[in-house]
Scaffold this motif. Structure first.
Motif, mmCIF file in Angstrom:
data_model
loop_
_atom_site.group_PDB
_atom_site.id
_atom_site.type_symbol
_atom_site.label_atom_id
_atom_site.label_comp_id
_atom_site.label_asym_id
_atom_site.label_seq_id
_atom_site.Cartn_x
_atom_site.Cartn_y
_atom_site.Cartn_z
ATOM 1 N N THR A 1 0.825 -1.211 0.000
ATOM 2 C CA THR A 1 0.000 0.000 0.000
ATOM 3 C C THR A 1 0.858 1.261 0.000
ATOM 4 O OG1 THR A 1 -0.178 -0.244 2.416
ATOM 5 C CG2 THR A 1 -2.035 -1.025 1.074
ATOM 6 N N LEU A 2 2.021 1.206 0.665
ATOM 7 C CA LEU A 2 2.900 2.379 0.666
ATOM 8 C C LEU A 2 3.495 2.616 -0.718
ATOM 9 C CD1 LEU A 2 5.166 3.980 3.119
ATOM 10 C CD2 LEU A 2 6.345 3.023 1.156
ATOM 11 N N TYR B 1 -10.593 1.370 -0.960
ATOM 12 C CA TYR B 1 -9.631 2.338 -1.488
ATOM 13 C C TYR B 1 -9.466 2.240 -2.994
ATOM 14 C CZ TYR B 1 -7.894 4.040 3.023
ATOM 15 O OH TYR B 1 -7.782 4.645 4.241
ATOM 16 N N ARG B 2 -9.394 1.006 -3.530
ATOM 17 C CA ARG B 2 -9.116 0.869 -4.964
ATOM 18 C C ARG B 2 -10.219 1.488 -5.811
ATOM 19 N NH1 ARG B 2 -8.203 -4.821 -8.048
ATOM 20 N NH2 ARG B 2 -10.471 -4.950 -7.872
ATOM 21 N N LYS B 3 -11.469 1.147 -5.516
ATOM 22 C CA LYS B 3 -12.570 1.678 -6.324
ATOM 23 C C LYS B 3 -12.653 3.196 -6.197
ATOM 24 C CE LYS B 3 -16.255 -0.780 -6.633
ATOM 25 N NZ LYS B 3 -17.545 -1.469 -6.314
ATOM 26 N N VAL B 4 -12.521 3.708 -4.962
ATOM 27 C CA VAL B 4 -12.613 5.152 -4.749
ATOM 28 C C VAL B 4 -11.502 5.878 -5.494
ATOM 29 C CG1 VAL B 4 -12.358 6.991 -3.030
ATOM 30 C CG2 VAL B 4 -13.861 5.044 -2.570
ATOM 31 N N THR C 1 -1.410 5.351 1.875
ATOM 32 C CA THR C 1 0.052 5.290 1.863
ATOM 33 C C THR C 1 0.610 4.936 3.233
ATOM 34 O OG1 THR C 1 0.118 6.951 0.099
ATOM 35 C CG2 THR C 1 2.153 6.581 1.315
ATOM 36 N N LEU C 2 0.010 5.435 4.300
ATOM 37 C CA LEU C 2 0.583 5.285 5.644
ATOM 38 C C LEU C 2 -0.128 4.255 6.510
ATOM 39 C CD1 LEU C 2 1.120 9.078 6.511
ATOM 40 C CD2 LEU C 2 2.768 7.478 5.532
ATOM 41 N N LYS C 3 -1.273 3.744 6.098
ATOM 42 C CA LYS C 3 -2.112 2.957 6.997
ATOM 43 C C LYS C 3 -1.485 1.650 7.458
ATOM 44 C CE LYS C 3 -5.795 0.817 5.504
ATOM 45 N NZ LYS C 3 -5.435 -0.577 5.786
ATOM 46 N N ALA D 1 -11.309 1.573 4.690
ATOM 47 C CA ALA D 1 -11.011 2.419 5.844
ATOM 48 C C ALA D 1 -11.624 1.784 7.078
ATOM 49 C CB ALA D 1 -11.569 3.825 5.634
ATOM 50 N N ALA D 2 -10.769 1.254 7.951
ATOM 51 C CA ALA D 2 -11.258 0.594 9.156
ATOM 52 C C ALA D 2 -11.516 1.573 10.284
ATOM 53 C CB ALA D 2 -10.254 -0.465 9.614
#
Length: 477
Positions: free
Chosen positions: A268-269, A332-335, A384-386, A465-466
């Motif tokens: 993800t980063l 995240y991907r779809k958004v 990027t940071l999650k 997003a959790a």
């Protein structure tokens, strides 16, 4: 800690929060206040307003260069000394900008400003990290992040008002009294903190990375501003890419590199950083291009052009509350894939702008761009940071901040080069010809942004997003 001790500490901590917030406000305000003033500055300095991008590039590129070293500098020399020096450099650079008699002098002064601006937020954030209890840190950073939203909201309008009713010099001179107050407050409230363990600074790696960033940015800027021919641009560009590649080869063999290659083992980063770079490469040119379009080709006054930037900031602030629910529901991907396309399309829609159109249409365009661009920044920053653990979080955040500023520099430089190229095609710099050049430039930069959606397609589909998105404190989102 007793209640008496807590009461004694709280006022000092509150003063530190305000000090860091004001420093952040100075940095974000100055990043946006200059855009509306560029045509007036160009007229005063006897240069074309379409060739003023180096004034923006110099500031952003200097910040990108210094951010990787900011943590080590603060640990080595202490937070109070470096924060004080940052304010002094920022104020001194502001004075030099106001005194500039030519474009070269102004660019050099913006470099001095950038040296100070690059240290304000990282050093202030480090001081808060080491003084604010863990349970209160998120709340503290949320407070500090507020000026990051107010600065872009106030900057373009204030810049336009100062240009129209005073002179462009005052967009820099207003930093002087604020800087003086900041220096006094720093000596009184900023703790003098240093790193417990002094790590060796990777000076060789830093030199490679800094040279690569500067060379690539200069190659893009050189197409329109420096007058380099194609051969010269290619030489500088190849040297820049070679230097960046050399850094990563060096980092793989160095015990304590600036940014460890293991960071990119987090999918993800790596996707988030690359997506940040290419997506912002397109969208970061908008604060530079829109005020120029409105004043040079549409005949807007500086104040009116500044007011027209308000819808972007207002829509961006309003969109923050919808970001987390959207990402939680769709992932995240779809958004990011859909929203990146929307960002590019709204940018390209400015290619249809022409005199005589209803002002409501332009406001609607600006609102749409502000909303989708805000969602883009929130989603890109959090993905990027999650997934970084504690040992990687600080390094990953610094790398993200550097990429954000580098993308701003490259985006403005690329937009300036594209605009100069189209202007050469369409003819002399009359209002009609520059409008054609602007329309083609918006369409081209929008297409670049749409293409970056392919990067986000590689995100895992199940990542969502959790928890609420973290406050964006970099000033670029």
């Amino acid at each position: 800690m007793t209640s008496e001790a807590a009461t004694a500490v709280d006022p000092s901590r509150k003063s530190l929060l305000w000090l860091v917030a004001v420093g952040f406000f100075m940095q974000t305000l100055d990043a946006t206040i200059i855009n509306t003033a560029l045509p007036a500055m160009a007229a005063s300095l006897n240069v074309s307003p379409l060739r003023m991008q180096s004034v923006v590039v110099a500031y952003a590129l200097t910040m990108a260069m210094l951010i990787p070293a900011s943590g080590w500098i603060a640990d080595r020399f202490g937070t109070r000394r470096i924060f004080f020096a940052a304010i002094v450099l920022f104020a001194a650079g502001s004075v030099l900008c106001a005194l500039s008699q030519g474009l070269g002098q102004l660019v050099a002064a913006r470099v001095v400003q950038g040296l100070g601006g690059a240290l304000l937020l990282p050093v202030g954030r480090l001081a808060l990290l080491r003084t604010v209890p863990r349970g209160e840190f998120l709340q503290a950073m949320s407070f500090v992040a507020i000026p990051g939203l107010i600065g872009p909201l106030l900057g373009p309008t204030l810049g336009g008002w100062l240009v129209q009713y005073a002179s462009w010099h005052w967009i820099f001179l207003i930093n002087v009294p604020v800087g003086l107050a900041g220096c006094i407050a720093t000596l009184k409230y900023m703790p003098d903190l240093r790193g417990a363990i002094q790590k060796r600074f990777d000076s060789v790696g830093y030199a490679m990375l800094a040279f690569g960033m500067v060379a690539i940015s200069l190659a893009l800027d050189g197409v329109s501003e420096l007058g380099l021919r194609q051969g010269g641009v290619m030489v500088v560009l190849i040297f820049g890419f070679a230097s960046v590649v050399a850094y990563w080869l060096h980092a793989a063999r160095t015990p304590e590199p600036l940014f460890a290659p293991s960071l990119f083992g987090v999918p993800t980063l790596s996707i988030g950083l690359i997506g940040n770079l290419f997506s912002r490469l397109g969208s970061s040119c908008m604060p530079f291009l829109v005020p120029l379009l409105l004043q040079v080709s549409m005949g807007y006054s500086p104040v009116r052009a500044g007011l027209m930037m308000l819808p972007i900031a207002l829509a961006g602030m309003a969109m923050k509350r919808f970001a987390t629910p959207l990402i939680t529901r769709h992932g995240y991907r779809k958004v990011l894939v859909v929203n990146t396309v929307l960002v590019g399309c709204t940018m390209a829609s400015f290619g249809l702008t022409a005199p005589g159109q209803p002002i409501a249409l332009h406001v609607l365009q600006l609102l749409a761009f502000g909303a989708v661009n805000s969602l883009q920044f929130t989603a890109m920053n959090t993905i990027t940071l999650k997934d970084l653990d504690g040992s990687m979080a600080s390094s990953g955040n610094s790398l993200l901040s550097m990429v954000q500023m580098l993308a701003m520099s490259l985006g403005v430089a690329a937009a300036g080069a594209v605009l100069a190229g189209y202007n050469g095609i369409f003819g002399t710099e009359t209002a009609a010809h520059t409008l054609d050049a602007f329309q083609a430039t918006f369409a081209s930069m929008g297409l670049i942004t749409v293409a970056s959606a392919l990067i986000f397609w590689h995100l895992p589909a199940e990542v969502r997003a959790a928890q609420p998105a973290q406050p964006e404190v970099s000033g670029q989102g």
